[in-house]
Design an enzyme around this catalytic site. Structure first.
Site, PDB file in Angstrom:
ATOM      1  N   GLY A 120       0.847  -1.186   0.000  1.00 51.87           N
ATOM      2  CA  GLY A 120       0.000   0.000   0.000  1.00 51.87           C
ATOM      3  C   GLY A 120       0.878   1.231   0.000  1.00 51.87           C
ATOM      4  N   ARG A 127       4.528   5.692   1.842  1.00 50.63           N
ATOM      5  CA  ARG A 127       5.182   6.993   2.000  1.00 50.63           C
ATOM      6  C   ARG A 127       4.713   7.966   0.920  1.00 50.63           C
ATOM      7  NH1 ARG A 127      11.452   6.513  -0.075  1.00 50.63           N
ATOM      8  NH2 ARG A 127      11.140   5.032  -1.783  1.00 50.63           N
ATOM      9  N   LYS A 173       5.681  11.216  -2.972  1.00 50.94           N
ATOM     10  CA  LYS A 173       6.655  10.247  -2.467  1.00 50.94           C
ATOM     11  C   LYS A 173       7.430  10.959  -1.367  1.00 50.94           C
ATOM     12  CE  LYS A 173      10.101   7.019  -4.374  1.00 50.94           C
ATOM     13  NZ  LYS A 173      10.799   6.642  -5.632  1.00 50.94           N
ATOM     14  N   ASP A 233       9.597   5.171   7.788  1.00 50.50           N
ATOM     15  CA  ASP A 233       9.353   6.516   8.301  1.00 50.50           C
ATOM     16  C   ASP A 233       8.510   7.359   7.352  1.00 50.50           C
ATOM     17  OD1 ASP A 233      11.131   7.168   6.263  1.00 50.50           O
ATOM     18  OD2 ASP A 233      12.775   7.723   7.596  1.00 50.50           O
ATOM     19  N   GLY A 234       8.165   6.806   6.188  1.00 51.03           N
ATOM     20  CA  GLY A 234       7.320   7.540   5.253  1.00 51.03           C
ATOM     21  C   GLY A 234       8.028   8.669   4.534  1.00 51.03           C
ATOM     22  N   ARG A 266       4.756  13.839  -8.176  1.00 49.00           N
ATOM     23  CA  ARG A 266       4.852  13.421  -9.575  1.00 49.00           C
ATOM     24  C   ARG A 266       3.503  13.586 -10.264  1.00 49.00           C
ATOM     25  NH1 ARG A 266       4.900   7.860  -7.266  1.00 49.00           N
ATOM     26  NH2 ARG A 266       7.164   7.787  -7.385  1.00 49.00           N
ATOM     27  N   ARG A 293      -2.698   0.319  -9.866  1.00 47.59           N
ATOM     28  CA  ARG A 293      -1.624  -0.617 -10.189  1.00 47.59           C
ATOM     29  C   ARG A 293      -2.183  -2.018 -10.452  1.00 47.59           C
ATOM     30  NH1 ARG A 293       2.917   1.868  -6.697  1.00 47.59           N
ATOM     31  NH2 ARG A 293       1.934   3.760  -5.940  1.00 47.59           N
ATOM     32  N   ASP A 328       3.369  -4.187  -8.072  1.00 48.35           N
ATOM     33  CA  ASP A 328       2.881  -2.924  -7.519  1.00 48.35           C
ATOM     34  C   ASP A 328       3.568  -1.720  -8.164  1.00 48.35           C
ATOM     35  OD1 ASP A 328       5.083  -4.111  -5.901  1.00 48.35           O
ATOM     36  OD2 ASP A 328       5.064  -2.159  -4.928  1.00 48.35           O
ATOM     37  N   ASP A 335       7.846   5.514 -10.470  1.00 46.00           N
ATOM     38  CA  ASP A 335       8.447   5.050  -9.218  1.00 46.00           C
ATOM     39  C   ASP A 335       9.849   4.490  -9.437  1.00 46.00           C
ATOM     40  OD1 ASP A 335       8.543   4.872  -6.526  1.00 46.00           O
ATOM     41  OD2 ASP A 335       7.381   3.039  -6.352  1.00 46.00           O
TER      42      ASP A 335
END
Length: 484
Positions: A97, A100, A121, A133-134, A187, A194, A263, A273
């Site tokens: 999921g 971040r 992101k 930590d995202g 972005r 996905r 994903d 990504d």
């Protein structure tokens, strides 16, 4: 709030409407962005912003929307962290999921009317962060800005880096010197739905949610398929064609994605990504991008196989709402679609007009044989630079730094094939880009060299100069639909 946007701005938060409708709550989670101690604007893509009516934002407004994530006018009231599963190096992971990032807004592209996503992101923790930590490292953001600029220049369907803001945080990572600087990236993409989005609901045995998603994707992205008697198979066919074309464009660009998990593939055949990507230094099917890809699963030459494997997983999810045979029939067409797309992509890379399918395949084969004959001294990008426009460039190639590499048997055969072909828009060779002895490349060592002055003394001049040079290449090549 005031409308700091141009008349081209058209909000259309379709996914939020789907999420808020009956049956949609399983698709995402409403989340809050992190609060960052600093907001240092390092990159804003005004050319991309102009396509969605946001180029009129001043820097303070830009930071408000892309560091604090204040909602855009008439758009999503809150970010949505999307839920999905996925195969990671072919091992199924149900704990994925948006860990971040999140979907921030959706809006229409000026001129085309296509629906575009603004996604993030490094924007903070979500319910799917697990132990993370995202956050995003500034170096990771710099690398993604460079990747998307280069891929767009090379005509690859890619997300576009929209904004990069340094956050003033010190992050710890196991794979780079720490503490390292933090950043948040936004972005611009054509979709964040996905393959793994469908896989999640297949794993949870929710055919009704899969049908809901298929209907949404068809209506939103593939309206020509509306009314199909077999919507799942029709959608799989469209996604397969676009994904095969994407894989072919990676191969023609000499690009190695590095992490082709399910994903990391979306339903619009768009590359996005970028983690441990690499551009080929030379033709090497075994070249890998990720240091942890010990088996070479996602090596350059195996990318088409990886893409096809991922399409099979998508078809598996679709099988919950479709007869199997139509899905199998679609998958059986992947090989021919990919081979045709690869030949077409190489023809475009060589700046030639398309011919018959067989002639284009012959040209592609001749090009690969020539690249192989050139060996290690013949880098990937310079080959296409030297022979852009076919024989019209032969005098330039013969005067250039690689002239000695172009005398072998495979190159003699390539010349014979090129003699039968016509240059496409030969006026492109008059562009100043082609007066240089070397093309723009984006090899690993150069990326590291661009990062070093940023890390050592906060000097962004080399990075900014590289982006200008890549933009000059984009304008010179004119390979993509957004080239101008």
């Amino acid at each position: 709030m005031a409308m700091p946007v141009s008349p081209d701005y058209r909000a259309d938060p379709r996914f939020h409407a789907l999420w808020a409708a009956p049956g949609g709550a399983e698709l995402a989670d409403a989340v809050a962005p992190a609060t960052f101690p600093q907001q240092i604007l390092r990159f804003r893509n005004d050319r991309a912003a102009a396509t969605v009516g946001l180029e009129t934002l001043d820097d303070n407004e830009w930071r408000a929307h892309f560091a604090e994530f204040a909602p855009l006018p008439d758009n999503q009231p809150a970010p949505l962290a999307m839920r999905y599963h996925g195969h990671q190096f072919r091992t199924y992971n149900p704990d994925l999921g948006d860990g971040r990032g999140f979907l921030f807004a959706q809006l229409r592209e000026a001129g085309t009317g296509r629906l575009l996503d603004l996604g993030t992101k490094g924007s903070g923790q979500t319910p799917w962060s697990r132990a993370g930590d995202g956050r995003l490292t500034l170096k990771g953001g710099v690398r993604e800005v460079l990747a998307t600029a280069m891929l767009e220049a090379l005509g690859v369907s890619t997300s576009r880096s929209f904004s990069l803001i340094e956050t003033g945080e010190a992050l710890r990572r196991s794979d780079e010197p720490s503490p390292t600087r933090g950043a948040v990236l936004t972005r611009l993409s054509h979709s964040h739905i996905r393959f793994g989005t469908f896989q999640r609901h297949a794993a949870l045995d929710r055919p009704e949610t899969i049908s809901l998603l298929i209907d949404h994707v068809v209506e939103t992205y593939y309206p020509l398929l509306l009314g199909s008697n077999a919507p799942a198979a029709a959608l799989l066919a469209a996604v397969t064609t676009k994904t095969a074309t994407l894989a072919a464009s990676w191969m023609a660009a000499g690009f190695v994605h590095g992490v082709l998990n399910t994903d990391n593939m979306n339903i619009n055949g768009e590359s996005f990504d970028y983690g441990p990507y690499r551009f080929l230094p030379r033709n090497d099917p075994n070249f890998t991008a990720a240091y942890f890809d010990h088996s070479g699963l996602y090596s350059f030459g195996r990318q088409p196989e990886a893409v096809f494997w991922n399409l099979r997983q998508l078809a598996g999810a679709f099988s919950l709402v479709s007869d199997t045979q139509p899905l199998v029939d679609v998958l059986n067409g992947f090989g021919a679609t990919y081979r045709g797309a690869l030949a077409g992509a190489l023809v475009r890379r060589l700046g030639l007009k398309p011919a018959s399918a067989d002639a284009d395949v012959d040209l592609a084969n001749a090009a690969f044989r020539a690249l192989a004959e050139g060996g290690e001294p013949l880098r990937w990008e310079p080959f296409f630079f030297d022979w852009f426009g076919g024989l019209a460039s032969e005098p330039r190639a013969r005067r250039g730094p690689r002239a000695a590499l172009y005398g072998g048997e495979a190159f003699m055969n390539l010349r014979e094939v090129l003699a039968t072909r016509e240059a496409d828009r030969p006026e492109r060779l008059d562009d100043p880009y082609f007066t240089a002895p070397e093309p723009e490349e984006l090899l690993y060592d150069e990326i590291e060299a661009l990062w070093a002055p940023i890390a050592e003394r906060d000097d962004w001049s080399a990075f900014e100069a590289k982006l200008k040079a890549i933009e000059a290449a984009r304008v010179g090549w004119k390979l993509g639909p957004s080239a101008s």
